[in-house]
Motif scaffolding. Structure first.
Motif, PDB file in Angstrom:
ATOM      1  N   ASN A 136       1.563 -14.179  -3.191  1.00 24.03           N
ATOM      2  CA  ASN A 136       2.261 -13.963  -1.923  1.00 24.03           C
ATOM      3  C   ASN A 136       2.791 -12.545  -1.761  1.00 24.03           C
ATOM      4  O   ASN A 136       3.506 -12.254  -0.812  1.00 24.03           O
ATOM      5  N   GLN A 137       2.458 -11.635  -2.689  1.00 23.32           N
ATOM      6  CA  GLN A 137       2.921 -10.256  -2.620  1.00 23.32           C
ATOM      7  C   GLN A 137       1.772  -9.320  -2.988  1.00 23.32           C
ATOM      8  O   GLN A 137       1.065  -9.566  -3.967  1.00 23.32           O
ATOM      9  N   VAL A 138       1.600  -8.255  -2.217  1.00 25.08           N
ATOM     10  CA  VAL A 138       0.691  -7.160  -2.553  1.00 25.08           C
ATOM     11  C   VAL A 138       1.536  -5.923  -2.793  1.00 25.08           C
ATOM     12  O   VAL A 138       2.426  -5.604  -1.993  1.00 25.08           O
ATOM     13  N   GLY A 154      -1.840  -4.148  -6.796  1.00 25.16           N
ATOM     14  CA  GLY A 154      -1.882  -5.450  -7.452  1.00 25.16           C
ATOM     15  C   GLY A 154      -1.306  -6.556  -6.600  1.00 25.16           C
ATOM     16  O   GLY A 154      -0.793  -6.319  -5.503  1.00 25.16           O
ATOM     17  N   LEU A 155      -1.408  -7.770  -7.135  1.00 22.40           N
ATOM     18  CA  LEU A 155      -0.906  -8.967  -6.460  1.00 22.40           C
ATOM     19  C   LEU A 155       0.055  -9.698  -7.378  1.00 22.40           C
ATOM     20  O   LEU A 155      -0.179  -9.799  -8.587  1.00 22.40           O
ATOM     21  N   GLN A 156       1.118 -10.208  -6.791  1.00 17.40           N
ATOM     22  CA  GLN A 156       2.170 -10.916  -7.517  1.00 17.40           C
ATOM     23  C   GLN A 156       2.229 -12.359  -7.003  1.00 17.40           C
ATOM     24  O   GLN A 156       2.197 -12.599  -5.787  1.00 17.40           O
ATOM     25  N   PRO A 157       2.338 -13.362  -7.910  1.00 13.07           N
ATOM     26  CA  PRO A 157       2.363 -14.753  -7.462  1.00 13.07           C
ATOM     27  C   PRO A 157       3.763 -15.238  -7.117  1.00 13.07           C
ATOM     28  O   PRO A 157       4.766 -14.606  -7.454  1.00 13.07           O
ATOM     29  N   THR A 158       3.819 -16.395  -6.468  1.00 12.06           N
ATOM     30  CA  THR A 158       5.087 -16.974  -6.036  1.00 12.06           C
ATOM     31  C   THR A 158       6.015 -17.290  -7.189  1.00 12.06           C
ATOM     32  O   THR A 158       7.239 -17.270  -7.029  1.00 12.06           O
ATOM     33  N   ASP A 159       5.449 -17.591  -8.385  1.00 12.18           N
ATOM     34  CA  ASP A 159       6.306 -17.942  -9.519  1.00 12.18           C
ATOM     35  C   ASP A 159       6.757 -16.714 -10.308  1.00 12.18           C
ATOM     36  O   ASP A 159       7.447 -16.835 -11.314  1.00 12.18           O
ATOM     37  N   SER A 180     -12.719  -4.919 -18.409  1.00 12.85           N
ATOM     38  CA  SER A 180     -13.341  -3.667 -18.805  1.00 12.85           C
ATOM     39  C   SER A 180     -12.913  -2.559 -17.854  1.00 12.85           C
ATOM     40  O   SER A 180     -12.272  -2.801 -16.831  1.00 12.85           O
ATOM     41  N   GLY A 181     -13.277  -1.308 -18.194  1.00  9.54           N
ATOM     42  CA  GLY A 181     -12.873  -0.181 -17.368  1.00  9.54           C
ATOM     43  C   GLY A 181     -13.629   1.075 -17.746  1.00  9.54           C
ATOM     44  O   GLY A 181     -14.593   1.032 -18.519  1.00  9.54           O
ATOM     45  N   PHE A 182     -13.174   2.219 -17.227  1.00 11.03           N
ATOM     46  CA  PHE A 182     -13.843   3.480 -17.500  1.00 11.03           C
ATOM     47  C   PHE A 182     -12.872   4.632 -17.266  1.00 11.03           C
ATOM     48  O   PHE A 182     -11.836   4.478 -16.608  1.00 11.03           O
ATOM     49  N   ASN A 183     -13.230   5.799 -17.778  1.00 12.93           N
ATOM     50  CA  ASN A 183     -12.417   6.996 -17.609  1.00 12.93           C
ATOM     51  C   ASN A 183     -12.687   7.635 -16.247  1.00 12.93           C
ATOM     52  O   ASN A 183     -13.814   7.588 -15.736  1.00 12.93           O
ATOM     53  N   VAL A 184     -11.648   8.255 -15.699  1.00 15.28           N
ATOM     54  CA  VAL A 184     -11.764   8.974 -14.427  1.00 15.28           C
ATOM     55  C   VAL A 184     -10.970  10.269 -14.536  1.00 15.28           C
ATOM     56  O   VAL A 184     -10.143  10.431 -15.440  1.00 15.28           O
ATOM     57  N   ALA A 185     -11.233  11.183 -13.610  1.00 20.86           N
ATOM     58  CA  ALA A 185     -10.574  12.490 -13.625  1.00 20.86           C
ATOM     59  C   ALA A 185      -9.994  12.801 -12.251  1.00 20.86           C
ATOM     60  O   ALA A 185     -10.330  12.153 -11.250  1.00 20.86           O
ATOM     61  N   GLN A 186      -9.109  13.801 -12.221  1.00 18.98           N
ATOM     62  CA  GLN A 186      -8.484  14.213 -10.962  1.00 18.98           C
ATOM     63  C   GLN A 186      -9.540  14.456  -9.883  1.00 18.98           C
ATOM     64  O   GLN A 186     -10.559  15.103 -10.116  1.00 18.98           O
ATOM     65  N   GLY A 187      -9.299  13.899  -8.692  1.00 15.96           N
ATOM     66  CA  GLY A 187     -10.205  14.076  -7.571  1.00 15.96           C
ATOM     67  C   GLY A 187     -11.251  13.000  -7.436  1.00 15.96           C
ATOM     68  O   GLY A 187     -11.877  12.877  -6.374  1.00 15.96           O
ATOM     69  N   ASP A 188     -11.486  12.226  -8.512  1.00 14.81           N
ATOM     70  CA  ASP A 188     -12.399  11.091  -8.390  1.00 14.81           C
ATOM     71  C   ASP A 188     -11.826  10.063  -7.427  1.00 14.81           C
ATOM     72  O   ASP A 188     -10.601   9.998  -7.211  1.00 14.81           O
ATOM     73  N   THR A 189     -12.686   9.241  -6.882  1.00 11.94           N
ATOM     74  CA  THR A 189     -12.241   8.082  -6.117  1.00 11.94           C
ATOM     75  C   THR A 189     -12.755   6.821  -6.803  1.00 11.94           C
ATOM     76  O   THR A 189     -13.842   6.817  -7.376  1.00 11.94           O
ATOM     77  N   VAL A 190     -11.944   5.773  -6.746  1.00 10.76           N
ATOM     78  CA  VAL A 190     -12.333   4.482  -7.316  1.00 10.76           C
ATOM     79  C   VAL A 190     -12.116   3.417  -6.251  1.00 10.76           C
ATOM     80  O   VAL A 190     -11.007   3.264  -5.730  1.00 10.76           O
ATOM     81  N   THR A 191     -13.177   2.712  -5.929  1.00  9.86           N
ATOM     82  CA  THR A 191     -13.086   1.588  -5.005  1.00  9.86           C
ATOM     83  C   THR A 191     -12.773   0.330  -5.801  1.00  9.86           C
ATOM     84  O   THR A 191     -13.414   0.054  -6.819  1.00  9.86           O
ATOM     85  N   PHE A 192     -11.775  -0.411  -5.350  1.00  8.75           N
ATOM     86  CA  PHE A 192     -11.371  -1.639  -6.039  1.00  8.75           C
ATOM     87  C   PHE A 192     -11.483  -2.811  -5.076  1.00  8.75           C
ATOM     88  O   PHE A 192     -11.294  -2.667  -3.868  1.00  8.75           O
ATOM     89  N   ARG A 193     -11.799  -3.957  -5.632  1.00 12.16           N
ATOM     90  CA  ARG A 193     -11.812  -5.187  -4.831  1.00 12.16           C
ATOM     91  C   ARG A 193     -11.399  -6.346  -5.716  1.00 12.16           C
ATOM     92  O   ARG A 193     -11.968  -6.551  -6.792  1.00 12.16           O
ATOM     93  N   ASN A 194     -10.393  -7.076  -5.279  1.00 11.84           N
ATOM     94  CA  ASN A 194      -9.938  -8.292  -5.952  1.00 11.84           C
ATOM     95  C   ASN A 194     -10.097  -9.435  -4.952  1.00 11.84           C
ATOM     96  O   ASN A 194      -9.539  -9.368  -3.855  1.00 11.84           O
ATOM     97  N   GLU A 195     -10.833 -10.463  -5.342  1.00 17.70           N
ATOM     98  CA  GLU A 195     -11.171 -11.511  -4.388  1.00 17.70           C
ATOM     99  C   GLU A 195     -11.112 -12.881  -5.042  1.00 17.70           C
ATOM    100  O   GLU A 195     -11.624 -13.084  -6.154  1.00 17.70           O
ATOM    101  N   ARG A 196     -10.509 -13.816  -4.335  1.00 16.94           N
ATOM    102  CA  ARG A 196     -10.443 -15.181  -4.823  1.00 16.94           C
ATOM    103  C   ARG A 196     -11.772 -15.890  -4.571  1.00 16.94           C
ATOM    104  O   ARG A 196     -12.309 -15.855  -3.458  1.00 16.94           O
TER     105      ARG A 196
END
Length: 222
Positions: free
Chosen positions: A147-149, A63-68, A101-117
């Motif tokens: 300013n924080q990941v 995740g990302l954390q803001p300056t405030d 929104s989201g979905f269920n996952v199980a052990q061994g699955d991989t999930v690709t994430f992207r957060n973009e401004r």
């Protein structure tokens, strides 16, 4: 429904403001901190889903954390139901936003994430495996300067009993030209986590820093 209930907001903020941690949650996280003149523009990677020993308040997330320090924008793997569920959102107020929104996952699955401004909002995309289930959500967070990941494990009433938490092919971009935030070791909160990081490189083009990390693994508690 937000994976992070409102009653957990205070423990989250006290930790991230460097105040004494609440006993309500146990925290393990690595944090990349930017110079004050720079801000994060994107965060992406792939999370490998660990085992879930039982139903419990397991929250595992990048995740990302803001300056405030008003909250956190995150992709949360949530174990409360006894089956892993992953979704994106902002916790928790200022502004109040509906969870994505989201979905269920199980052990061994991989999930690709992207957060973009983007031009008017931050966009989060999650995809299971290669060509599997996917969701995309937008969040009105362009008023925040991130300013924080963080790569975080947040536990309430449970222990770190699920093994390692691994992220691969991590790419983080920021404004500016200073690359030390990427190439230096991240902050290890309270020195609480055994971790391993490999394949770190940084480049600058048109006042944008691109930080690539082959793997980030939170291995175990110390």
């Amino acid at each position: 429904m937000s994976p992070l209930p409102l009653h957990l907001l205070l423990p989250l903020l006290t930790i991230l403001l460097h105040l004494p941690p609440s006993t309500a949650a146990t925290w393990y996280f690595l944090r990349y901190n930017l110079p004050t003149t720079q801000s994060f523009l994107s965060l992406s990677g792939t999370m490998t889903i660990p085992k879930l020993p039982k139903a419990g308040t397991y929250y595992l997330w990048p995740g990302l954390q803001p300056t405030d320090n008003s909250g956190v924008y995150q992709n949360v793997l949530d174990g409360r139901s006894g089956t892993w569920w992953i979704g994106s959102g902002w916790c928790c107020a200022n502004p109040e936003l509906p969870w994505g929104s989201g979905f269920n996952v199980a052990q061994g699955d991989t999930v690709t994430f992207r957060n973009e401004r983007g031009g008017s909002a931050w966009t989060s995309s999650l995809q299971k495996g290669s060509g599997g289930q996917s969701v995309t959500d937008s969040f009105a967070l362009n008023g925040k300067t991130f300013n924080q990941v963080l790569f975080a494990i947040e536990l309430t009433g449970v222990s770190w009993d699920f093994g390692a938490l691994a992220f691969k092919d991590v790419v983080i971009t920021s404004s500016g030209t200073d690359t030390k935030w990427c190439t230096n070791a991240p902050e290890n909160y309270n020195s609480a986590t055994n971790y391993a990081i490999s394949g770190v490189s940084a480049s600058v083009s048109n006042d944008v820093v691109t930080c690539k990390i082959s793997s980030v693994t939170l291995q175990s508690p110390k």
